[in-house]
Design an enzyme around this catalytic site. Structure first.
Site, PDB file in Angstrom:
ATOM      1  N   ASP A   1       0.854  -1.184   0.000  1.00 54.90           N
ATOM      2  CA  ASP A   1       0.000   0.000   0.000  1.00 54.90           C
ATOM      3  C   ASP A   1       0.889   1.232   0.000  1.00 54.90           C
ATOM      4  O   ASP A   1       2.116   1.129  -0.092  1.00 54.90           O
ATOM      5  CB  ASP A   1      -0.952   0.002   1.200  1.00 54.90           C
ATOM      6  CG  ASP A   1      -2.315   0.586   0.833  1.00 54.90           C
ATOM      7  OD1 ASP A   1      -2.366   1.790   0.502  1.00 54.90           O
ATOM      8  OD2 ASP A   1      -3.309  -0.155   0.859  1.00 54.90           O
TER       9      ASP A   1
ATOM     10  N   HIS B   1      -2.672   3.083  -4.684  1.00 57.93           N
ATOM     11  CA  HIS B   1      -2.066   2.640  -3.425  1.00 57.93           C
ATOM     12  C   HIS B   1      -0.634   2.152  -3.680  1.00 57.93           C
ATOM     13  O   HIS B   1      -0.207   1.139  -3.132  1.00 57.93           O
ATOM     14  CB  HIS B   1      -2.909   1.548  -2.776  1.00 57.93           C
ATOM     15  CG  HIS B   1      -4.240   2.044  -2.270  1.00 57.93           C
ATOM     16  ND1 HIS B   1      -4.371   2.798  -1.130  1.00 57.93           N
ATOM     17  CD2 HIS B   1      -5.496   1.904  -2.769  1.00 57.93           C
ATOM     18  CE1 HIS B   1      -5.645   3.103  -0.934  1.00 57.93           C
ATOM     19  NE2 HIS B   1      -6.349   2.577  -1.926  1.00 57.93           N
TER      20      HIS B   1
ATOM     21  N   GLU C   1      -9.701   2.739  -5.591  1.00 55.95           N
ATOM     22  CA  GLU C   1      -9.318   4.116  -5.259  1.00 55.95           C
ATOM     23  C   GLU C   1      -8.133   4.620  -6.091  1.00 55.95           C
ATOM     24  O   GLU C   1      -7.256   5.320  -5.585  1.00 55.95           O
ATOM     25  CB  GLU C   1      -9.020   4.228  -3.761  1.00 55.95           C
ATOM     26  CG  GLU C   1     -10.231   3.914  -2.891  1.00 55.95           C
ATOM     27  CD  GLU C   1      -9.947   3.966  -1.422  1.00 55.95           C
ATOM     28  OE1 GLU C   1     -10.850   4.338  -0.642  1.00 55.95           O
ATOM     29  OE2 GLU C   1      -8.819   3.605  -1.003  1.00 55.95           O
TER      30      GLU C   1
END
Length: 763
Positions: free
Chosen positions: A200, A271, A334
């Site tokens: 991440d 990420h 995302e």
């Protein structure tokens, strides 16, 4: 590290009512509830030194040894290898090929006056039978002669094949032993999928040959604020961690012994900050950046150059070498496309590939990675954002943004794992208790998890077959130690297990609450730090008549609450709470939840005085608007306990409803200061800052959040040496009662003021 239940039979008296006979058959307290269980007349006593028939088959011997370990030393058993047809045993494990078993997970248990027989068609099913039998043997207290089991016929199989738990090891790192501890607990509840989030923005935990900086650089970050500074030297202190190949193989093997598949996740294309910090050429700008020490949605993306795709092939090549399971998770969530939109190079790449737009570019990357995985016999799975472009037919979708992604995917013929954030994100708080650990804004209670139905009603029978199962997720932004992971997981993991395993007709929340207390000594024997907040009474206090207060107690799970007012510890014979208590002040209240006359959870204890009615902590205050309330931990000290604050990061404003202002001359506010360490991407405009009139902003108090100003006090540049600031200000023209709203004005980023407590001071 098998589950060791050495403490269990000592503590199982907690599960029986005080008048229960130790030699009566136990009441089965099983989680998850079996698909079919029939109790018949009769019983069988399993002696303390039971003989267990496991045969000569190595699979049987393995299950026998695991069953021994589940029961521990207080309930010793003896494994025998003789043929069950010619030898009498108290318990027999049998691989039964004569029966057509519907699933490898299926098993049967037969208990009659002659003994206990556990049957299955595979070692996985037999293992689950052993788990159920271990729970039966620990459903009540043992007598001197052993445990008396009722005569039972159990035929059991899971509703879903994917019964998962995700652990985020990127934001905060867990040791191999801690992960094994969690795997033990999963196995005890028949969960069979461990989704391991390994990369991440805040850390890369997976070694990849030829790319050493992924772990030496990408595996470290400097925590925000005081957490990243050595107080003695003033130098930065990195937070580092990664797993070696040997450690990963160890975790995978340990999980496999417990019939748990490990699904690794490498997040692509978003990420990606940690990887780009290690190798800037993987990013869009090519410029050096640091591993992120902020939470939220970062805008850094991998580029889609051919060299970067070869890097990702190398990563997936390592993944398929280390993880033998079927699925590999590639993230896909995302991925804010701002960098791709602004990059001439990425725009040229979009045109060269002939895709429509940035979503098409991500879809092209997903398709390319799916081919790489398929060549190794693996299946790709990703978060539901991967549906925003054309998706390969074999791809599986993990639906986290509600049910819409699941419905869309299933109707397109894709397999789906249900993991909606509103029901199954375990980093959300368990209760409204001020004792909750730091976490996300909302509460997801045990009952909410239990009530979740994985199959969307919008799907027809054919589409519903694409729902592979269900998974809860543990994101660890706010879990800097394993105790907090355990607090988030337990007891909600038990509700998840029943949702994933038991058919709808066998599920009943009130029955579940009757069986849940039996899990507490089992978890205690495993050394699990189960959250106390769901089992502990919560209290709210209001001003009553002169010299009195009105106390309301609430037990989140509905268990009986007993209390005392004389300072003694509550017992089952203490007064039971039913309605609001009128307390003469001062008063000391102790309260505890009970089940079958025995205590559950920790004792609630509080001393109340007339002065304490005039103080509220931030946990006792409401948010003025509640746009994005988080429960945030202070950044210091670097190690050890830290203060925790409730704060709305979009509108940091606190409200004391119906504050008693009659006779109040001034207000004292204790405030802390923490880093504003959030990446909010397109949500950043929702953050509002009240305009300041002085250099560092002001503390303002209003009668109602849109009402008249009661006080204003300028703020200093920094808090005191202890990290806090205490302010006292007189009130002007205050009404006798009002909703008292408090806020700090000005844009103070990269830090923010937060409220710790407020006290009303009489004239």
């Amino acid at each position: 590290m098998q589950p060791r239940l050495a403490l269990l039979l000592v503590t199982l008296s907690l599960l029986l009512p005080p008048c229960a006979a130790a030699d009566a058959p136990v009441v089965p307290r099983l989680i998850p509830q079996p698909a079919h269980m029939l109790q018949r007349p009769g019983s069988f006593t399993v002696p303390a030194h039971a003989r267990v028939q496991a045969g000569d088959d190595p699979r049987l011997r393995q299950v026998g040894r695991q069953f021994q370990a589940m029961l521990g030393d207080v309930f010793p058993i003896t494994l025998e290898a003789a043929n069950p047809a010619t030898a009498r045993a108290d318990i027999a494990f049998v691989l039964d090929a004569s029966c057509r078993w519907p699933l490898p997970d299926a098993y049967a248990i037969d208990i009659d006056g002659n003994g206990v027989r556990v049957r299955a068609g595979s070692d996985k099913g037999l293992y689950y039978g052993a788990v159920t039998l271990a729970q039966l043997l620990t459903s009540g207290a043992a007598g001197q002669g052993g445990v008396v089991l009722p005569a039972l016929d159990i035929e059991d199989q899971p509703r879903f094949g994917w019964r998962g738990l995700m652990l985020d090891s990127a934001r905060h790192f867990q040791s191999v032993d801690e992960i094994k501890h969690l795997l033990d607990a999963m196995a005890q509840l028949k969960l069979d999928t461990f989704h391991w989030h390994l990369t991440d923005d805040q850390g890369w935990r997976l070694p990849v040959p030829g790319w050493p900086k992924l772990v030496t650089v990408g595996g470290c970050r400097i925590p925000a604020g005081d957490a990243g500074i050595d107080t003695a030297s003033g130098k930065p202190v990195p937070y580092c961690g990664y797993y070696t190949e040997a450690q990963i193989r160890d975790v995978v093997a340990y999980a496999a012994e417990r019939h748990i598949d490990v699904v690794p996740e490498v997040d692509i294309p978003g990420h990606a900050t940690a990887a780009i910090a290690a190798y800037p050429q993987l990013g869009v700008s090519g410029q050096p950046i640091a591993v992120s020490n902020e939470w939220g949605v970062n805008t850094q993306l991998f580029n889609a150059d051919e060299t970067t795709m070869r890097f990702l092939d190398d990563v997936l090549g390592q993944v398929v070498k280390l993880f033998p399971g079927t699925f590999v998770h590639i993230g896909g969530d995302e991925a804010v496309k701002d960098q791709w939109v602004a990059s001439p190079k990425m725009q040229a790449r979009i045109r060269a590939l002939g895709v429509k737009n940035e979503a098409g570019l991500q879809a092209w990357m997903v398709a390319r990675l799916e081919k790489t995985l398929a060549a190794h016999g693996k299946r790709l799975i990703g978060w539901d954002e991967i549906l925003e472009g054309r998706l390969p037919a074999a791809a599986t979708v993990m639906s986290w943004r509600g049910r819409g992604g699941a419905v869309n995917a299933a109707r397109q013929g894709h397999d789906v794992v249900m993991s909606p954030s509103g029901e199954l994100y375990l980093d959300y708080l368990q209760t409204h208790s001020p004792e909750e650990s730091p976490g996300r804004p909302a509460v997801i209670s045990l009952q909410q998890v239990y009530a979740f139905e994985p199959v969307p009603a919008e799907l027809d029978a054919g589409q519903a077959r694409h729902i592979l199962g269900v998974q809860a997720n543990v994101w660890t932004e706010h879990m800097r130690n394993f105790a907090r992971v355990q607090h988030a997981v337990f007891p909600r993991i038990a509700a998840l297990a029943e949702v994933a395993w038991s058919p709808p007709g066998a599920r009943d929340y009130q029955s579940f609450l009757q069986r849940l207390p039996a899990m507490l000594p089992r978890w205690q024997a495993q050394g699990m730090a189960v959250a106390q907040t769901p089992f502990q009474p919560h209290a709210s206090l209001q001003t009553g008549s002169t010299g009195q207060a009105e106390l309301t107690l609430h037990q989140p799970l509905g268990y009986a609450v007993h209390y005392t007012l004389d300072g003694s510890t509550p017992a089952g014979t203490s007064p039971r709470y039913f309605t609001t208590l009128a307390l003469p002040l001062p008063a000391t209240v102790k309260a505890q939840a009970f089940f079958d006359g025995r205590p559950l959870g920790a004792v609630f204890e509080q001393h109340y005085t007339a002065a304490s009615l005039l103080t509220r902590s931030d946990e006792q205050l409401a948010m003025c608007t509640g746009q994005l309330m988080l429960r945030l931990e202070d950044d210091g000290p670097r190690s050890g306990p830290r203060a925790v604050y409730n704060v709305d990061i979009f509108n940091p404003c606190w409200r004391w409803d119906a504050a008693p202002l009659a006779g109040i001359g001034s207000v004292e506010v204790r405030a802390g200061r923490i880093p504003y360490f959030f990446q909010l991407a397109h949500d950043e405009p929702y953050r509002t800052f009240k305009p300041a009139t002085t250099a560092h902003g002001e503390l303002e108090l209003h009668a109602g959040c849109d009402g008249p100003l009661l006080a204003r006090l300028p703020l200093p540049a920094q808090p005191d040496a202890d990290g806090f600031l205490t302010l006292r200000t007189p009130l002007q023209n205050a009404p006798d009662k009002a909703d008292l709203c408090l806020w700090f004005s000005g844009d103070t980023r990269p830090a923010m003021w937060v409220l710790d407590r407020v006290t009303l001071l009489p004239k």
